[in-house]
Design an enzyme around this catalytic site. Structure first.
Site, short mmCIF file in Angstrom:
data_model
loop_
_atom_site.label_atom_id
_atom_site.label_comp_id
_atom_site.label_asym_id
_atom_site.label_seq_id
_atom_site.Cartn_x
_atom_site.Cartn_y
_atom_site.Cartn_z
N LYS A 18 26.89 -14.01 33.55
CA LYS A 18 26.01 -13.57 34.66
C LYS A 18 25.23 -14.78 35.33
O LYS A 18 24.97 -15.58 34.87
CB LYS A 18 24.82 -12.64 33.92
CG LYS A 18 24.03 -11.95 34.78
CD LYS A 18 23.01 -10.94 33.78
CE LYS A 18 22.16 -10.01 34.53
NZ LYS A 18 21.25 -9.27 33.75
N SER A 75 21.06 -4.64 35.40
CA SER A 75 21.28 -5.75 36.40
C SER A 75 22.65 -6.49 36.20
O SER A 75 23.12 -7.16 37.04
CB SER A 75 20.11 -6.57 36.44
OG SER A 75 20.08 -7.19 35.16
N SER A 78 19.64 -3.60 31.01
CA SER A 78 20.65 -4.45 31.93
C SER A 78 21.91 -4.86 31.38
O SER A 78 22.85 -5.04 32.08
CB SER A 78 20.02 -5.61 32.45
OG SER A 78 18.93 -5.32 33.46
#
Lengths: 485, 489
Positions: free
Chosen positions: A76, A151, A175
């Site tokens: 990420k 997310s 997330s």
């Protein structure tokens, strides 16, 4: 050999160790996949040359004793990576190249893996659909109209589309678990403090926690083992001995007590989610676990509490993005204040601005007691609910999300309905507990759905074991057609 | 109680006004590294050379408390006889400024590390206790430099993140003199403890000054104004005088005093409004989630307490008892740790009382003239003690001693060597002196006659002549005795 990239991380590691595939071959296979999957928009940055170079170095001097021998991994874009652009999905960090490596990614590299690229995410991890990213929305490989969750949407999408053998995300309110649920993958949010926050772009410091996202429970155990550990650079890091989650993985859950909280049966929850929950209970029961009805009475306050605490911390954490030292700086502005205003107006997106405003408001003089202070008190009550329950049970089983992946654009104009997506995941962050989302089935459109296992603090091994047993008996198969290539 | 009386009041048309002052002193913690990072705290480095990723607030950077800074704060708290809090919390104070990289300062708001304490002042009208409200730890900001470029501001982050102790007094101070005494005492205590170097030129000690006035006899406080960031005692005193007069004038003219933050303009000698209460920052304090609450074991506090050095108040008591000094002398000699140490070294080797007199006289005057600290004194304590002993034993007279002292300053030589090589030894042989005096008396028969006729003032003349003849070396006491004897005969 058959397409190695649709195998689990554990299988790939075995193939590398037995020299059925080299690190370079593996890396090339993923690069090919990534290049063919641009439609998904899962990557913000790729580091192919560097990855190929590292894979060759590994092949020349392999060390098979490592946990992740010669394994390329995309992560990420919230993890700072040395000499590789780190954007946090924001324009304000569009040009930011850290001179340092986050502890968690460093742990991965120290275990034999290397970086394949940086994965798209909601801006500053604020979002549940990966639609708030400055670098565009990410598409769920499950269907071209679907969001991948957020997310960590780039992470879930890349993982489900075989663009990385495993990945890591961060979870502040769901997330990791929600995108895992939306893509038929496994996601674990560890106990707060198990993985270092050092070098991760902060969203809400008291809630943020990095964790693995994988195809299987075993993979999840391997990744957690590799990434976790005490870090003296993070004052909230827990100082304890490192655990061997993968070695200690067991599928015998006979006699374990599984709590079923009545408050997680919410209004308007699709029937399929309820049915899936029932299916999960049955599987665990058949495996010898004991189901116990429990009550977590303050659950309904979790979401409002979260949407006070998280924005409050975020409003302060994001103050450093002011255009003075690094990142985006507006060319407009005739004095310091104007430079700040323009930089932050142009640098941040709407959702980030919304949360900064909420956070600033709830901390303001005259409102602090009514909002922030009260939220902190409620947070303690939520935590106490869990503590009380865990006196008589080993783990809690709930749905991961109130629905399967929704359509792109479906909730972008309705922030509250977007926030409601986190209703089952948020309480766990407020209580600092570990929780696992595991794929459990599909809805009537064939979209994956996940179940969540919540454990006591530092009880990751136990929920991994339950998940491991569940996985073997669930019969879920993530059938994703590669429509994008 | 001394006969002097406290009498600092502002006289207005309608009566006398008392000035009420409270100080928030910012003292830089003496430590090698910053409060939450490993960067050096050394003064005077090139700009932005002592800045870590934490100090410059890069994404993902986290603070880790520097234990030494915590200990220094505890030591200081103990030195102020204050309550040490086993539980304290670091909060974020949020505001935007170019030299505040995080966009917040990490400070302590509701739960400071040190609670109530006190400082004792020796004033001419007696001793006075000033209450300490609290002491908390916080980060310093960086420095904005506005005068390097006509259109840009430069930022130096060397100071960013350095540990400060904010020491908040109660509104117990009543005059610029008391402020002077308070700052000096606070500085002295911290220097004894080694917790702050107290160097005001380098900004290690600065203060926000809260001033209000009220009619003599009133028990309610007036509205206060806060004068920000004053960095010398002299400026504090000037600012207080100006501000008190300004407030009295407003009151006398029937106007209201606005609670506000003001700046002291050192060039114009006036305070100016910086921001009113309405424009005051809303700092949105909240506990810093990156840091756990600070929990101190009682044992740590007890151990630090045991290891504290002797502090000025205690040392003063001891100097009076052990060395027979008066309160004033003891006070002066304990004011600085280095002075007290110098004195004790001298006192061990020489006459204690005479040593004090000579130190406070000639030595201090010389250091003052040269702008030197006692640690840089050109005369070592050992040599100084030898000089005091030479006076005490009568080897040299006080007058000669001053000459020897001057030579010691210039040469760094020990007094024995100087006295011998320059033949400065006092003439204390009665026979020699008698010979000399007879010579003078026989040369001045007329004056001897006048003396005998009753003009006793001439005695001084004869002494002067003896000194002149002996080159100042005649023992004055013996000279007096012999002269008296011979003049009688």
């Amino acid at each position: 050999m058959a397409d190695i990239t649709n195998q689990s991380l554990n299988e790939i590691i075995e193939n590398v160790k037995t020299k059925k595939v080299s690190s370079s071959e593996l890396t090339k296979a993923y690069i090919k996949n990534i290049e063919g999957a641009k439609k998904l928009n899962a990557f913000v940055t790729t580091t192919f040359d560097q990855a190929l170079d590292k894979s060759k170095k590994f092949d020349n001097k392999p060390n098979f004793d490592q946990l992740l021998p010669g394994i390329p991994l995309a992560v990420k874009d919230l993890f700072c990576t040395e000499n590789t652009k780190t954007t946090a999905g924001s324009n304000i960090l569009n040009n930011f190249i850290p001179s340092y490596e986050s502890t968690v990614t460093k742990n991965l590299w120290d275990n034999g893996s290397f970086l394949l690229g940086k994965l798209n995410c909601d801006e500053f991890a604020m979002g549940s659909s990966n639609e708030t990213s400055y670098y565009g929305n990410v598409i769920n490989p499950v269907g071209d109209q679907l969001v991948p969750g957020g997310s960590s949407g780039g992470s879930s999408s890349a993982l489900a589309a075989d663009l990385t053998p495993a990945t890591i995300g961060t979870d502040t309110g769901g997330s990791i678990r929600q995108p895992a649920s939306f893509t038929g993958t496994v996601g674990l949010k560890p106990t707060y403090g198990l993985c270092s926050r050092w070098g991760i772009v902060a969203f809400a410091s008291s809630l943020d926690q990095a964790g693995p996202m994988t195809k299987t429970i075993k993979d999840c155990a391997i990744m957690l083992e590799a990434m976790s550990g005490f870090d003296e650079k993070d004052s909230t890091s827990i100082n304890k001995k490192k655990e061997q989650y993968s070695k200690n993985l067991k599928d015998n859950i006979k006699g374990l007590k599984i709590g079923i909280p009545k408050e997680y049966r919410v209004d308007n929850m699709p029937k399929e989610v309820d049915e899936l929950w029932e299916k999960g209970k049955k599987i665990l029961k058949d495996l010898g676990a004991q189901l116990i009805d429990i009550s977590l009475p303050h659950t309904k306050y979790a979401l409002p509490t979260y949407y006070i605490v998280a924005p409050a911390e975020a409003s302060s954490n994001l103050a450093r993005y002011d255009g003075v030292r690094y990142g985006y700086r507006s060319k407009q502005g005739k004095d310091l204040i104007e430079m700040y205003e323009k930089t932050r107006s142009e640098g941040f997106g709407d959702e980030v601005k919304r949360r900064i405003l909420i956070g600033t408001y709830v901390l303001s003089s005259g409102y602090y007691d009514a909002y922030y202070l009260k939220a902190q008190k409620v947070r303690q009550l939520i935590k106490k609910d869990f503590d009380d329950s865990f006196k008589k049970i080993d783990a809690i089983l709930t749905p991961s999300t109130p629905s399967s992946a929704f359509k792109i654009g479906e909730k972008t104009n309705d922030p509250v309905s977007m926030y409601l997506n986190d209703i089952f995941t948020v309480p766990v962050n407020l209580a600092g507990l570990p929780a696992l989302s595991m794929p459990a089935g599909v809805d009537n459109q064939g979209h994956p759905l996940g179940l969540q296992l919540i454990g006591k603090a530092l009880d990751e091994q136990k929920i991994l074991n339950i998940g491991y047993a569940f996985e073997k008996n669930c019969g879920f198969n993530n059938e994703i057609k590669k429509w994008w290539s | 109680m001394s006969k002097e009386k406290f009498d600092y009041f502002i006289k207005g048309e309608k009566g006398k006004y008392e000035v009420v002052i409270g100080l928030e002193v910012h003292a830089q913690v003496l430590s090698k590294s910053k409060l939450f990072s490993g960067s050096s705290t050394k003064f005077g480095a090139d700009p932005n050379n002592q800045v870590s990723l934490i100090d410059s607030a890069f994404p993902g950077m986290l603070p880790v408390i520097n234990e030494e800074c915590v200990k220094q704060a505890v030591r200081t708290g103990l030195g102020l006889s204050a309550k040490i809090n086993n539980y304290s919390v670091f909060d974020r104070k949020n505001y935007f400024y170019a030299d505040l990289p995080q966009g917040y300062q990490i400070s302590q708001y509701k739960n400071p590390i040190v609670g109530e304490g006190k400082v004792l002042l020796d004033m001419p009208y007696g001793s006075k206790e000033i209450g300490i409200e609290r002491l908390h730890l916080e980060q310093d900001a960086g420095k904005s430099i506005h005068d390097m470029d006509p259109s840009n501001t430069y930022v130096d982050l060397n100071r960013s993140g350095i540990a400060l102790m904010e020491i908040v007094s109660k509104p117990d101070l009543r005059s610029p003199d008391e402020v002077n005494a308070y700052i000096k005492k606070l500085r002295s205590i911290m220097r004894y403890l080694g917790t702050c170097d107290g160097n005001m030129q380098e900004g290690s000690l600065r203060a926000d000054v809260n001033v209000s006035v009220r009619k003599e006899g009133d028990t309610n406080f007036g509205t206060r104004c806060e004068i920000k960031n004053v960095n010398s005692i002299k400026f504090m005193q000037m600012a207080i005088e100006y501000e008190a007069a300004r407030q009295v004038e407003l009151i006398e003219n029937g106007k209201k005093i606005d609670q506000e933050t003001r700046l002291f303009d050192t060039k114009k000698n006036e305070t100016r409004s910086m921001r009113s209460k309405e424009d005051a920052h809303d700092y949105r304090y909240f506990p810093d989630p990156d840091l756990l609450p600070l929990k101190l074991e009682q044992k740590l506090i007890d151990d630090l307490k045991k290891s504290l050095p002797e502090l000025p108040d205690k040392k003063k008591e001891r100097f009076v008892k052990e060395y027979g000094l008066n309160a004033y002398e003891a006070n002066v000699l304990v004011s600085e740790k280095e002075i007290s140490e110098y004195y004790e070294e001298v006192a061990k080797l020489s006459d204690k009382k005479l040593a004090a007199t000579w130190m406070m006289g000639d030595l201090f005057a010389m250091l003052n003239d040269r702008g030197l600290d006692i640690s840089k004194s050109p005369i070592s304590a050992k040599h100084f003690a030898e000089l005091v002993q030479a006076i005490k034993s009568g080897e040299i007279s006080g007058r000669i001693a001053k000459e020897v002292f001057e030579i010691m300053v210039e040469s760094g030589d020990n007094p024995k060597k100087i006295i011998e090589s320059k033949g400065m030894k006092q003439q204390s042989d009665p026979k020699e002196l008698e010979k000399m005096i007879n010579e003078i008396l026989s040369k001045n028969k007329d004056k001897v006659d006048q003396y005998k006729a009753g003009k006793e003032k001439l005695f001084g003349f004869f002494v002067g002549q003896v000194m002149k003849l002996s080159g100042g070396k005649a023992n004055p006491q013996l000279t007096n005795e012999i002269l008296k004897k011979l003049l009688k005969g």
